[in-house]
Design a protein around this motif. Structure first.
Motif, mmCIF file in Angstrom:
data_model
loop_
_atom_site.group_PDB
_atom_site.id
_atom_site.type_symbol
_atom_site.label_atom_id
_atom_site.label_comp_id
_atom_site.label_asym_id
_atom_site.label_seq_id
_atom_site.Cartn_x
_atom_site.Cartn_y
_atom_site.Cartn_z
ATOM 1 N N ASN A 169 -12.247 119.407 -45.696
ATOM 2 C CA ASN A 169 -13.340 119.273 -46.688
ATOM 3 C C ASN A 169 -13.121 117.625 -46.820
ATOM 4 O O ASN A 169 -14.187 117.250 -47.140
ATOM 5 C CB ASN A 169 -12.267 119.772 -47.722
ATOM 6 N N ASP A 170 -11.997 116.925 -46.445
ATOM 7 C CA ASP A 170 -12.545 115.239 -45.729
ATOM 8 C C ASP A 170 -11.738 114.760 -45.299
ATOM 9 O O ASP A 170 -10.027 114.886 -44.702
ATOM 10 C CB ASP A 170 -11.995 114.740 -47.651
ATOM 11 N N THR A 221 -11.616 108.847 -39.310
ATOM 12 C CA THR A 221 -11.434 110.022 -39.595
ATOM 13 C C THR A 221 -11.307 111.121 -38.347
ATOM 14 O O THR A 221 -11.850 110.580 -37.417
ATOM 15 C CB THR A 221 -13.856 110.602 -39.406
ATOM 16 N N ARG A 260 -11.394 111.781 -43.478
ATOM 17 C CA ARG A 260 -10.763 111.031 -43.339
ATOM 18 C C ARG A 260 -9.043 111.618 -43.546
ATOM 19 O O ARG A 260 -8.540 111.992 -44.019
ATOM 20 C CB ARG A 260 -11.091 110.037 -44.975
ATOM 21 N N GLY A 277 -8.160 113.750 -54.481
ATOM 22 C CA GLY A 277 -8.345 112.279 -54.178
ATOM 23 C C GLY A 277 -6.793 112.093 -53.789
ATOM 24 O O GLY A 277 -6.608 111.367 -54.083
ATOM 25 N N THR A 292 -4.041 112.436 -45.640
ATOM 26 C CA THR A 292 -5.074 113.494 -45.857
ATOM 27 C C THR A 292 -5.475 113.087 -47.375
ATOM 28 O O THR A 292 -3.766 113.115 -47.692
ATOM 29 C CB THR A 292 -5.451 114.691 -45.031
ATOM 30 N N VAL A 293 -6.126 113.499 -48.266
ATOM 31 C CA VAL A 293 -7.313 113.140 -49.061
ATOM 32 C C VAL A 293 -7.430 114.933 -49.529
ATOM 33 O O VAL A 293 -8.247 115.599 -49.150
ATOM 34 C CB VAL A 293 -8.179 112.498 -49.468
ATOM 35 N N SER A 294 -7.002 115.055 -50.952
ATOM 36 C CA SER A 294 -6.700 116.382 -51.790
ATOM 37 C C SER A 294 -8.066 116.437 -52.021
ATOM 38 O O SER A 294 -8.886 115.134 -52.301
ATOM 39 C CB SER A 294 -6.183 116.875 -52.489
ATOM 40 N N ALA A 295 -8.722 117.564 -52.386
ATOM 41 C CA ALA A 295 -10.734 117.414 -53.247
ATOM 42 C C ALA A 295 -10.291 116.796 -54.807
ATOM 43 O O ALA A 295 -11.554 115.694 -54.620
ATOM 44 C CB ALA A 295 -10.904 118.930 -53.950
ATOM 45 N N GLN A 298 -7.274 120.121 -45.736
ATOM 46 C CA GLN A 298 -7.703 119.340 -46.241
ATOM 47 C C GLN A 298 -9.020 118.542 -45.706
ATOM 48 O O GLN A 298 -9.947 118.245 -45.580
ATOM 49 C CB GLN A 298 -6.796 118.115 -47.388
#
Length: 158
Positions: free
Chosen positions: A69-70, A94, A72, A37, A32-35, A66
């Motif tokens: 928020n995103d 997604t 992906r 990046g 996953t990706v943090s705020a 995470q």
């Protein structure tokens, strides 16, 4: 519709090989990706229904926050020790939460198949036990890449 890999067609798994492989394997790594990046990777149990990979994740995890928020996500399932034995699949797209979070077992027809598969695979049960801490994420991949280096040695290696 998932994109099909262009490179490595010689070592790419067929759909049937992919389905068998994902049914046999028990652990995947989820990115996953943090705020800001930064990637976060953690191991999870999963099930595959032939179309989507279903992840049963703790809702109070970094992964879950995470994904709020995103959404992906990338998931890798792989194995092998020697180079010629390496096999794996990367699925990305997604993540979509399904049903209540955390899962308490409320009726959800969309989860009938994944919960039956998961319960049998990991618990040897017919029905899914719920602990009130986990919930379901569905990834219907937009991209799938697979590799089976055993194919490089010829038909007798598989």
């Amino acid at each position: 519709m998932a994109t099909i890999q262009r490179r490595g067609r010689r070592i790419m798994m067929t759909d049937a090989e992919r389905d068998t492989y994902l049914a046999e394997q028990r652990t995947c790594r989820v990115a996953t990706v943090s705020a800001d990046g930064r990637p976060h990777i953690g191991a999870l149990w999963f099930t595959w229904d032939g179309t989507s990979i279903w992840l049963y994740s703790i809702t109070r995890s970094l992964r879950w926050s995470q994904l709020r928020n995103d959404p992906r996500i990338a998931v890798v399932v792989d194995d092998g020790v020697e180079y010629a034995d390496l096999r794996g699949i990367e699925l990305s797209g997604t993540a979509v939460p399904v049903a209540e979070a955390p899962r308490t077992g409320e009726p959800c027809p969309e989860l009938d198949v994944p919960e039956r598969l998961f319960a049998a695979k990991y618990f040897g049960m017919d029905t899914m036990p719920h602990d009130g801490r986990h919930a379901w994420l569905r990834l219907t991949p937009q991209s799938i890449t697979s590799w089976d280096f055993r194919k490089l040695a010829g038909p007798s290696a598989t």
